[in-house]
Write a protein that holds these residues in place. Sequence first.
Motif, PDB file in Angstrom:
ATOM      1  N   TYR A 211      76.187 -69.581  30.026  1.00 33.42           N
ATOM      2  CA  TYR A 211      76.142 -69.760  31.378  1.00 33.42           C
ATOM      3  C   TYR A 211      76.463 -68.798  32.092  1.00 33.42           C
ATOM      4  O   TYR A 211      76.572 -67.728  32.742  1.00 33.42           O
ATOM      5  N   GLU A 212      77.761 -68.152  32.022  1.00 36.90           N
ATOM      6  CA  GLU A 212      79.478 -66.896  32.443  1.00 36.90           C
ATOM      7  C   GLU A 212      78.004 -66.155  31.676  1.00 36.90           C
ATOM      8  O   GLU A 212      77.676 -65.044  32.575  1.00 36.90           O
ATOM      9  N   ILE A 213      77.936 -65.263  30.386  1.00 32.84           N
ATOM     10  CA  ILE A 213      76.998 -64.855  29.748  1.00 32.84           C
ATOM     11  C   ILE A 213      75.478 -64.761  30.313  1.00 32.84           C
ATOM     12  O   ILE A 213      75.519 -63.266  30.336  1.00 32.84           O
ATOM     13  N   THR A 214      75.462 -65.354  30.567  1.00 29.46           N
ATOM     14  CA  THR A 214      73.650 -65.550  31.327  1.00 29.46           C
ATOM     15  C   THR A 214      73.510 -64.997  32.567  1.00 29.46           C
ATOM     16  O   THR A 214      73.051 -63.979  33.441  1.00 29.46           O
ATOM     17  N   LYS A 215      75.023 -65.047  33.197  1.00 31.31           N
ATOM     18  CA  LYS A 215      75.162 -64.594  34.904  1.00 31.31           C
ATOM     19  C   LYS A 215      74.942 -63.206  34.906  1.00 31.31           C
ATOM     20  O   LYS A 215      75.706 -62.594  35.379  1.00 31.31           O
ATOM     21  N   LYS A 216      76.349 -62.786  33.733  1.00 30.69           N
ATOM     22  CA  LYS A 216      76.506 -61.583  33.515  1.00 30.69           C
ATOM     23  C   LYS A 216      75.839 -60.634  33.372  1.00 30.69           C
ATOM     24  O   LYS A 216      75.934 -59.321  34.080  1.00 30.69           O
ATOM     25  N   TYR A 217      74.387 -61.082  32.794  1.00 34.94           N
ATOM     26  CA  TYR A 217      73.600 -60.223  33.331  1.00 34.94           C
ATOM     27  C   TYR A 217      72.588 -60.900  34.017  1.00 34.94           C
ATOM     28  O   TYR A 217      71.157 -60.554  34.188  1.00 34.94           O
ATOM     29  N   ASN A 218      73.077 -61.011  35.323  1.00 37.30           N
ATOM     30  CA  ASN A 218      71.824 -61.746  36.373  1.00 37.30           C
ATOM     31  C   ASN A 218      71.195 -62.083  35.987  1.00 37.30           C
ATOM     32  O   ASN A 218      69.846 -62.210  36.531  1.00 37.30           O
ATOM     33  N   ARG A 219      71.049 -63.020  35.727  1.00 36.44           N
ATOM     34  CA  ARG A 219      69.506 -64.446  34.520  1.00 36.44           C
ATOM     35  C   ARG A 219      69.740 -65.155  35.256  1.00 36.44           C
ATOM     36  O   ARG A 219      71.149 -65.383  35.383  1.00 36.44           O
ATOM     37  N   ILE A 220      68.908 -66.007  35.155  1.00 35.17           N
ATOM     38  CA  ILE A 220      68.410 -67.514  35.608  1.00 35.17           C
ATOM     39  C   ILE A 220      69.021 -68.451  34.808  1.00 35.17           C
ATOM     40  O   ILE A 220      68.330 -68.878  33.616  1.00 35.17           O
TER      41      ILE A 220
END
Length: 457
Positions: A211-220
């Motif tokens: 989740y944190e990696i995905t949010k780093k790239y601003n994705r859902i």
Amino acid sequence: MKNEIFNKFSNFKDFNLSDIELYKYKVAEKINFLTIEQREEILKKANYNLFNIPSKYITIDLLTDSGTNTLSDLQLSYMMLYDESYAGSISYERFIDAAKNFCNKEFIFPVHQGRAAEKILAEILTKPGDIVISNTHFDTGFAIYKHFKATPINIPTPYYKDEKYNFKGNIDLEKLEELLKNGNVSHVVMTITNNALGGQPVELNNLKQAYEITKKYNRIFVIDGCRIAENSILYKRITNSNKSIKEIIHDYTQYCDIFYMSTKKDGIAHMGGFIATNNKELVPKIRQLVILYEGFPTYGGLSGKDMEVIAKGLEEVLDEDYLNYRINQVKFLGDLLKNIGIPIIEPVGGHAVFVNASKFIQHLKPEDYLAQSLVIELYRLGGIRSVEVGYLMYSKDAIMNLVRLAIPRRTYTYKHLEYVAYIFSLIKDNINNLKPYRVLEADELVPHFTAKLAPVS
Ligand code: F0G
């Protein structure tokens, strides 16, 4: 070998309380037993695709755990309290309360089943050429993203074949970051438990990091949580957690933008699903498509009766007695098969035993549809219906060639499962009888549902 199975309880000192059913019958449905000759005829007529066999010809149906659950007396009672108002029914209110309590999200939209949620999310989140990453997409999501001209990609943990690894449902975090850095990724879907790779649990920490990696790239980040209660009891056992199942589920669902589930699984219902989020920007987008495709947002393709059953089911599934019984029953079948030398995916996951067909059937290749060959033999010899998860379902994208024995919730007894193991022991004794198959025709996106097959002579 066969006697070992049947003598299991002959020594009462070995009797284990976890091997007793947690439920007693209130409604009885007679099972049909056919002859092998009758089944051979039926197989031919069904073009060797078990989706084409009428259920009246099935003895033990392990095709799926989806919507095949036995309802409790309380679910049936609540069903009678239904309110079928088009807008704002009492059944909807009970459904919303239960779904909020279950997943701890503010905005909830009912849909008629899991793939309805997938279609809505695909339309909202993806455009042609996008990549949709998952620990492993299940077949419907995989096909729906392809239908929307996106590319579904599976990146399970590199340890997914390691028998000593407890969280084989995890996602490969390194590959996830690489893909997010370089590709047109629209969103990430974490399937909990990881159905296609053995109903294996996802670790909380792996989910958090993904989740944190995905949010780093601003994705859902999306959770497909149709078996998240089963995931939570497995997690609780592995980590010796003192938390309640509900607390564990909430620990998981905090790490997502969207949570959706098919309530045909851990909703212990026959139909239904929902999409949930705390993201106010997503709400009008989801709501609009729910109205277009499913119905007014206070019923979303479900009857009041369905919503009552789901509301109660989402409460019952949090009961640890139920979940322990559920997991023990699946493990019981896994242990029986292991004891007679059938290679299975270990540790056994939440809802099914997965037989490693490539290991079991050495004389055939994946292109011979070896796992489907085992599916056909299980029916021919024992009237058992299972499903192939391999070359027929995913063709070249198949990660493994498995046969899934999915256990409907609260439906079969331990004796039924012993019968399944008995049929396996017969197959093992004559393993070279398993024939190669070829596909005569199949639909492009969902080949396994529609394929016509024939034995190669
Ligand atoms: N996600 C997962 C992980 C699933 O296992 C399924 C369905 C779906 C989504 C779609 O839900 O059927 O309500 O539209 N799995 C069933 C199975 C069909 O047999 O495993 P649905």
